[in-house]
Motif scaffolding. Structure first.
Motif, PDB file in Angstrom:
ATOM      1  N   HIS B  12       1.046  -1.254  -0.262  1.00  0.00           N
ATOM      2  CA  HIS B  12      -0.268  -0.012   0.086  1.00  0.00           C
ATOM      3  C   HIS B  12       0.494   1.343   0.317  1.00  0.00           C
ATOM      4  N   GLU B  13       0.692   2.110  -1.055  1.00  0.00           N
ATOM      5  CA  GLU B  13       1.414   3.558  -0.949  1.00  0.00           C
ATOM      6  C   GLU B  13       0.949   4.707   0.005  1.00  0.00           C
ATOM      7  N   ASP B  29      -3.196   7.224  -5.548  1.00  0.00           N
ATOM      8  CA  ASP B  29      -4.464   6.980  -6.801  1.00  0.00           C
ATOM      9  C   ASP B  29      -6.211   6.450  -5.785  1.00  0.00           C
ATOM     10  N   GLY B  30      -5.655   6.615  -4.386  1.00  0.00           N
ATOM     11  CA  GLY B  30      -7.029   6.919  -3.434  1.00  0.00           C
ATOM     12  C   GLY B  30      -7.844   7.440  -2.533  1.00  0.00           C
TER      13      GLY B  30
END
Lengths: 535, 166
Positions: B12-13, B29-30
């Motif tokens: 997870h980033e 991206d979230g």
């Protein structure tokens, strides 16, 4: 501090007309910026993918701390040059946050002509490094350039502010103790080889990164030696044999991670101490600027209406409100920083110039950065004004502007002409940052006036020989001058030539100025001292 | 560049950005939004995500944090980008351990097939009257030993080859 009471009627027809016009200009600006940043021929993007290289915007995004602002400078450099085929002059420059530090990012854009340096590319890089020197900002170079664009070498090689200045500026930064990191993500050939070599730290990406004074074809031509890119100047050789490279990276992302790790251990230098309180948004909506800036640039407007939409709480402590009224001076706060504002409300007279010079010295003494909001047609002309010393009073203003040690920021809000440009801290007076609004114009005099002066001179020359110009002949002289002025006094031309650091959407101005000011405070502020004021 | 965390084998980033009103969490991206943590006692506290607070218990062990929350325990491992991004596609210079100087082999510490992590001692050598430990530069599986006890070798000789472990 008193809140400005806006007199703008946001329901008036004029407001609505301006609003539509200025929103259209802002939309056009965003479109042009978007194109300069992202519109590339597919074959160029395909080539990057084939070479296993990231697009320059993705590299920068990976370098920066997520969720932090990036103030890009001179996005539209070169938009009126080279048939608009070199967007951004093939360079990306901006102020951003890397590992919690404010830095200047300078990146070659290999998706444009292989990242070749055009004359305006060189000008943009030199400017980026001037910004670093003036504001003591560390630099991260992302190197990926095919080298100088040789057909135009006479316009970027030999002169004082041409390519050599890049390497001179890098050396001066190092001497000042301002660190630089270069990430070699493509070939750094010839002059370009010195960018990583003169950086205090450099990283080379295996496979794609290389540094050499002459690439394999030139080596073969010069000495007959046949050698591969890797052998001649690849990551492995430079980091283990020559010592030209410091860190070996297995990929671009690895290189960027190393760069972030290097920047993370830079010393944090305390910023210049200026008065600062908790920031507060303006009381008036900044988007009302669209309705205030007149559609017709010749229409006068009150700069206090602009200040009310830039300053914290729309508060403005006006200085000498009853004297020299064509130059509005006063104190305000921008994101909590105290600033002194000088804004034009008409042509400069002797008293306005004296007031401005006095106010600048006042701000300099109490360590208050200066913001110049230009809307200036020039100094008043005529016999009466010359007799009262308009020239020597203008000289005082220019002396004060030139000598001020506190950071100066300048925005051309509508127009900037002639000596007014000088008195209001134009580009030549080293404001730390200079921005332009989309409709603004800048030239030595207005187009109509210039055309009038030039046709008049021609008519007089002919009159000495007893000849006279017919009306069509006069028009034939006047029209090309008007056309040339219209083209070359526009904000887009100014930014193309790097006469500023970029065009701003008016509503973004407050944030851009705050980032610029925060960056400017990295440099210590000298004690005030000035040249001789002609009294 | 976002920080990477491993949660049950999935990366997870994430990035935690300071703001004037505490912290803001960004997920690549979230989702992004405000988060806060108040430590109430050693290993216990209250985590607030987008206005909703939950009690959590946690223990930190080096790069791993074990979190107990909403009846479940999860272990989150911080992935150091310098290590994770280094040489993922393997090349000659990086999945072999080379001799830093000429010397002789004192002891072999691994056998082919051993799984090693970066930093594991592979071979002990003696050179210039000093014993030196040759360590793995990255995680992997020992593929081949190129020397045996008592062998002498030159500088840059390959001592051990590692393969990318799966």
């Amino acid at each position: 501090m008193q809140r400005i009471v806006s007199l703008t009627d946001t329901r008036a027809q004029e407001f609505r007309t301006n609003d539509v016009h200025n929103r259209r200009l802002a939309a056009e600006l965003r479109e042009r910026q978007q194109a300069a940043r992202f519109a590339r021929p597919e074959r160029d993007l395909e080539r990057l993918r084939r070479q296993n290289k990231m697009f320059v915007r993705d590299r920068i995004q990976a370098l920066l701390d997520p969720g932090t602002p990036f103030l890009e400078l001179s996005t539209l450099a070169g938009n009126k040059a080279y048939d608009n085929e070199v967007p951004g002059a093939a360079q990306v420059v901006g102020i951003g946050i890397v590992s919690g530090r404010e830095v200047i990012v300078h990146a070659d854009d290999a998706s444009v002509k292989g990242g070749a340096w055009y004359p305006l590319s060189v000008k943009k890089i030199v400017r980026a490094l001037d910004v670093a020197i003036e504001n003591r900002l560390p630099v991260v170079h992302l190197c990926d350039s095919a080298g100088g664009f040789l057909p135009l070498q006479a316009e970027f090689f030999a002169d004082r502010y041409y390519a050599g200045r890049i390497f001179r500026n890098q050396s001066i930064l190092s001497k000042m103790g301002v660190p630089q990191v270069a990430v070699v993500m493509g070939h750094c050939t010839a002059g370009g080889a010195y960018v990583p070599a003169l950086s205090d730290y450099n990283i080379i990406v295996r496979g794609t990164g290389a540094i050499f004074l002459a690439g394999p074809p030139l080596v073969k031509a010069a000495t007959g030696e046949e050698v591969s890119v890797e052998e001649l100047g690849g990551a492995d050789m430079h980091t283990s044999v020559s010592g030209t490279g410091d860190y070996f990276a297995s990929s671009e992302m690895h290189a960027l991670a190393i760069a972030r790790d290097i920047v993370a251990r830079f010393n944090r230098i305390p910023k210049a101490a200026v008065d600062h309180v908790a920031p507060e948004p303006p009381a008036y909506d900044p988007s009302e600027l669209y309705g205030i800036i007149p559609k017709d640039p010749r229409v006068q407007f009150d700069m206090r209406e602009i200040v009310a939409r830039l300053a914290d709480g729309s508060r403005f402590h006006e200085y000498q409100p009853r004297y020299g009224e064509t130059l509005v001076c006063g104190f305000a706060r921008l994101h909590g920083y105290q600033i002194g504002i000088l804004a034009n409300n008409g042509v400069l007279f002797s008293d306005s110039a004296l007031k401005g010079a006095h106010f600048i010295q006042l701000c300099d003494k109490n360590r208050t950065p200066l913001l110049f909001l230009q809307n200036i047609t020039g100094f008043m002309v005529g016999r009466e004004y010359e007799r009262r010393g308009i020239t020597k009073d203008g000289a005082k203003l220019i002396m004060a502007v030139s000598g001020a040690a506190v950071p100066k920021l300048t925005v051309n809000c509508n127009g900037s002409y002639g000596a007014g440009t000088y008195g209001m801290s134009g580009r030549a007076f080293d404001p730390r940052f200079m921005f332009t609004w989309p409709q603004s114009q800048i030239s030595v005099m207005g187009a109509e006036q210039a055309a009038g002066v030039l046709t008049d001179i021609k008519a007089k020359q002919l009159a000495r020989n007893g000849e006279r110009l017919s009306e069509p002949q006069l028009a034939a002289i006047r029209e090309p001058i008007l056309e040339d002025y219209r083209e070359r006094s526009s904000a887009y031309y100014a930014t193309s030539e790097l006469w500023d650091d970029g065009i701003l959407d008016p509503v973004d101005t407050r944030n851009a100025l705050a980032i610029a000011l925060s960056a400017a405070l990295n440099a210590p502020i000298e004690a005030p001292h000035y040249g001789v004021f002609r009294m | 560049m976002f920080h990477k965390f491993d949660l049950g084998g999935v990366t997870h980033e994430l990035w935690l950005a300071p703001t004037v009103n505490g912290y803001h969490l960004h997920i690549l991206d979230g989702w992004s939004g405000p988060v806060a943590f108040a430590e109430e006692a050693a290993g216990h506290g209250s985590l607030t995500v987008a206005g909703t607070s939950k009690a959590v218990a946690f223990a930190v062990d080096g790069d791993v944090i074990h979190i107990h929350m909403r009846g479940r325990t999860r272990s989150l491992r911080y992935v150091d980008p310098l290590r994770a991004l280094a040489s993922v596609d393997g090349d000659d210079g990086h999945n072999v351990a080379r001799a830093p100087m000429p010397g002789t082999v004192v002891a072999l510490k691994v056998v082919p097939g051993d799984a090693v992590t970066a930093g594991t001692v592979l071979v002990v050598i003696e050179s210039m009257k000093l014993e030196t430990q040759i360590r793995a530069s990255q995680d992997g599986i020992v593929e081949r030993l190129h020397v045996k006890d008592g062998d002498s070798f030159d500088r840059d000789a390959i001592l051990v080859t590692l393969s990318q472990g799966n």
